[in-house]
Design an enzyme around this catalytic site. Structure first.
Site, PDB file in Angstrom:
ATOM      1  N   TYR A 131    -100.393 -45.866 -23.793  1.00 19.58           N
ATOM      2  CA  TYR A 131    -100.017 -47.107 -24.464  1.00 19.58           C
ATOM      3  C   TYR A 131    -100.863 -47.370 -25.703  1.00 19.58           C
ATOM      4  O   TYR A 131    -100.538 -48.249 -26.493  1.00 19.58           O
ATOM      5  CB  TYR A 131    -100.125 -48.293 -23.504  1.00 19.58           C
ATOM      6  CG  TYR A 131     -98.823 -48.614 -22.799  1.00 19.58           C
ATOM      7  CD1 TYR A 131     -97.757 -47.724 -22.836  1.00 19.58           C
ATOM      8  CD2 TYR A 131     -98.661 -49.794 -22.095  1.00 19.58           C
ATOM      9  CE1 TYR A 131     -96.575 -48.006 -22.178  1.00 19.58           C
ATOM     10  CE2 TYR A 131     -97.478 -50.085 -21.435  1.00 19.58           C
ATOM     11  CZ  TYR A 131     -96.439 -49.185 -21.476  1.00 19.58           C
ATOM     12  OH  TYR A 131     -95.267 -49.470 -20.824  1.00 19.58           O
ATOM     13  N   LYS A 152    -105.383 -37.540 -12.458  1.00 23.46           N
ATOM     14  CA  LYS A 152    -105.220 -36.097 -12.666  1.00 23.46           C
ATOM     15  C   LYS A 152    -106.556 -35.525 -13.152  1.00 23.46           C
ATOM     16  O   LYS A 152    -106.635 -34.737 -14.079  1.00 23.46           O
ATOM     17  CB  LYS A 152    -104.100 -35.841 -13.682  1.00 23.46           C
ATOM     18  CG  LYS A 152    -103.664 -34.384 -13.813  1.00 23.46           C
ATOM     19  CD  LYS A 152    -103.058 -33.818 -12.552  1.00 23.46           C
ATOM     20  CE  LYS A 152    -102.595 -32.374 -12.801  1.00 23.46           C
ATOM     21  NZ  LYS A 152    -102.257 -31.705 -11.526  1.00 23.46           N
ATOM     22  N   ASP A 207    -100.028 -35.613  -8.909  1.00 28.39           N
ATOM     23  CA  ASP A 207     -98.822 -34.865  -8.535  1.00 28.39           C
ATOM     24  C   ASP A 207     -98.613 -34.858  -7.026  1.00 28.39           C
ATOM     25  O   ASP A 207     -97.500 -35.035  -6.547  1.00 28.39           O
ATOM     26  CB  ASP A 207     -98.845 -33.445  -9.109  1.00 28.39           C
ATOM     27  CG  ASP A 207    -100.194 -32.768  -8.957  1.00 28.39           C
ATOM     28  OD1 ASP A 207    -100.715 -32.760  -7.825  1.00 28.39           O
ATOM     29  OD2 ASP A 207    -100.735 -32.256  -9.956  1.00 28.39           O
ATOM     30  N   ASP A 235     -96.513 -45.374 -14.476  1.00 26.65           N
ATOM     31  CA  ASP A 235     -95.110 -45.411 -14.887  1.00 26.65           C
ATOM     32  C   ASP A 235     -94.272 -44.535 -13.962  1.00 26.65           C
ATOM     33  O   ASP A 235     -93.221 -44.950 -13.458  1.00 26.65           O
ATOM     34  CB  ASP A 235     -95.001 -44.931 -16.338  1.00 26.65           C
ATOM     35  CG  ASP A 235     -93.749 -45.448 -17.028  1.00 26.65           C
ATOM     36  OD1 ASP A 235     -93.003 -46.232 -16.421  1.00 26.65           O
ATOM     37  OD2 ASP A 235     -93.521 -45.077 -18.197  1.00 26.65           O
TER      38      ASP A 235
END
Length: 451
Positions: free
Chosen positions: A158, A249, A315, A339
């Site tokens: 963002y 991640k 993931d 998101d």
């Protein structure tokens, strides 16, 4: 605060004192109807909100609605996608709500929603996800999904730092990288003309080789991470939730997403040491006293009602929210991961059409609640679409204001309306024995089931 194109109504103002929100009995609440299907959805939703407040408080409390404008309506009226009056209204009255907005194409503001979040520093995107009995779902046990996502709302993607491939800005950045950080530059696979030619030797049809590399910068700060994670932990403590999972991640992006994880654990082990038990504490006990002692320590912490703070790779999280959703409670994560997760989870409980959202700054008190879906212009003015996303966002808003009795009535009405199987087309087509009704009729049905 001066307004140029709209006139605020008479009413009270929501305020924040010593970090606590104070709501008068007649708060002025700015709202944006939204574009496309927004007016249809808002018409049904406003009636629902007013009915819930009236039934809960018998006239002792009421909302004073203040319409402001953004998106296509604002562009048509004022030749401005996001007028200053709109931002000023949300800034002055602290708490507001909005329908879906069109994002301009071909320049200008990248996203009106993002612009509002950044202008008011609404650093938490709050996305609760739960299943309502009877809502069609693609998974076998949607009732196991009951999570609240705290998605960082101002950093990560963002921040919007990007350079178009082949642009002068991208070339200048690549030159800087090659000159000042040659080891890092070497990781850009096709960052040099030689590498590009080597590839194109096998792809002659692509023509002359070009060194064109798009660049994106991903900022993640300690302050931005700390305030987001602290909000998630405070929520978990206040709501007596079992755990907070830091989704990241960090195995690949060690100094951004990995730092987010590490800062989160440090926060839990210092500021919230009395209320939480973290996996890093478990690791320390394991090293000092063995795994059995660490397991016993964590078991005691759970029995004492402490919030378990843990982490998960992004993931694998997307897999595990499907295979074992009961392992997740409150999730704190960065923008892009949030998101993906919030939309994937919405699909498990009935789709984005009934997914609510709130954008909140817990320090300043500013909050904008919103529909999380798009404008669906092909259904505009047909009185057909599901108003659930705005309705549930309003339920969140009322609870945020401290009007829990009205919020509870909205949930009661929604559960009853869905159970009656008289629903909008998106649910009716998937429900056995479902009857399709209009958006406005669904609003009436929901209000009737509040009693």
């Amino acid at each position: 605060m001066p307004y140029q194109q709209v006139q605020p109504p008479e009413g009270g103002k929501v305020s924040i004192v010593d970090g606590k929100l104070h709501c008068p009995d007649n708060p002025v609440i700015p709202f944006i109807r939204g574009d496309g299907t927004g007016p249809d959805i808002w018409a049904a939703s406003e009636r629902i909100f007013n009915a819930a407040v009236e039934k809960a408080y018998k006239g002792q409390k009421r909302i004073i609605w203040f319409e402001v404008f953004a998106g296509e309506t604002a562009k048509q009226r004022f030749d401005n996608w996001l007028p200053d009056d709109t931002v000023n209204a949300f800034r002055e009255y602290l708490v507001g709500i909005k329908g879906p907005l069109t994002t301009p194409v071909g320049g200008g503001i990248r996203s009106l929603n993002v612009a509002l979040r950044q202008l008011l520093d609404l650093y938490v995107c709050l996305r609760p996800v739960q299943w309502f009995e009877g809502v069609p779902s693609p998974v076998r046990n949607p009732e196991k999904v009951n999570m609240v996502i705290f998605r960082e709302n101002t950093e990560d993607i963002y921040a919007g730092i990007e350079f178009r491939a082949g642009s002068p800005e991208a070339e200048r950045f690549l030159d800087l990288l090659q000159r000042e950080f040659p080891n890092e530059f070497s990781k850009i696979r096709f960052g040099t003309e030689g590498a590009t030619k080597g590839f194109l030797a096998h792809e002659a049809r692509l023509g002359e080789p070009k060194v064109e590399v798009g660049i994106g910068i991903k900022p993640v700060s300690r302050l931005g991470s700390d305030r987001l994670i602290a909000a998630a932990i405070r929520y978990a403590i206040a709501q007596k939730r079992k755990s907070v999972t830091l989704v990241h991640k960090g195995n690949i992006m060690k100094f951004t997403e990995g730092a987010f994880r590490d800062w989160g654990y440090q926060l839990a082990d210092t500021l919230f040491a009395e209320e939480t038990y973290s996996w890093t504490r478990w690791e320390r006990t394991k090293q000092e006293k063995g795994e059995a002692a660490a397991n016993e320590e964590q078991k005691r912490a759970q029995a004492e009602g402490k919030v378990i703070v843990k982490d998960a790779i992004a993931d694998i999280t997307l897999q595990q929210v499907l295979t074992r959703p009961e392992d997740f409670d409150v999730i704190a994560t960065l923008n892009l991961n949030g998101d993906y997760l919030s939309d994937a989870l919405a699909a498990q409980v009935g789709g984005i059409g009934i997914a609510p959202g709130g954008n909140i700054n817990y320090h300043s008190g500013h909050a904008i609640f919103e529909a999380t879906h798009g404008t669906a212009p092909k259904y505009a003015n047909q009185d057909r679409v599901n108003p659930g996303s705005v309705v549930l966002s309003g339920e969140m808003m009322l609870r945020h204001l401290g009007w829990s009795e009205a919020a509870d009535l909205i949930l009661k009405g929604l559960n009853g309306a869905i159970a009656s199987k008289r629903v909008t087309y998106d649910f009716a087509r998937l429900m056995q024995g479902g009857t399709e009704i209009k958006c406005s009729e669904f609003g009436d049905n929901l209000i009737q089931h509040m009693d």
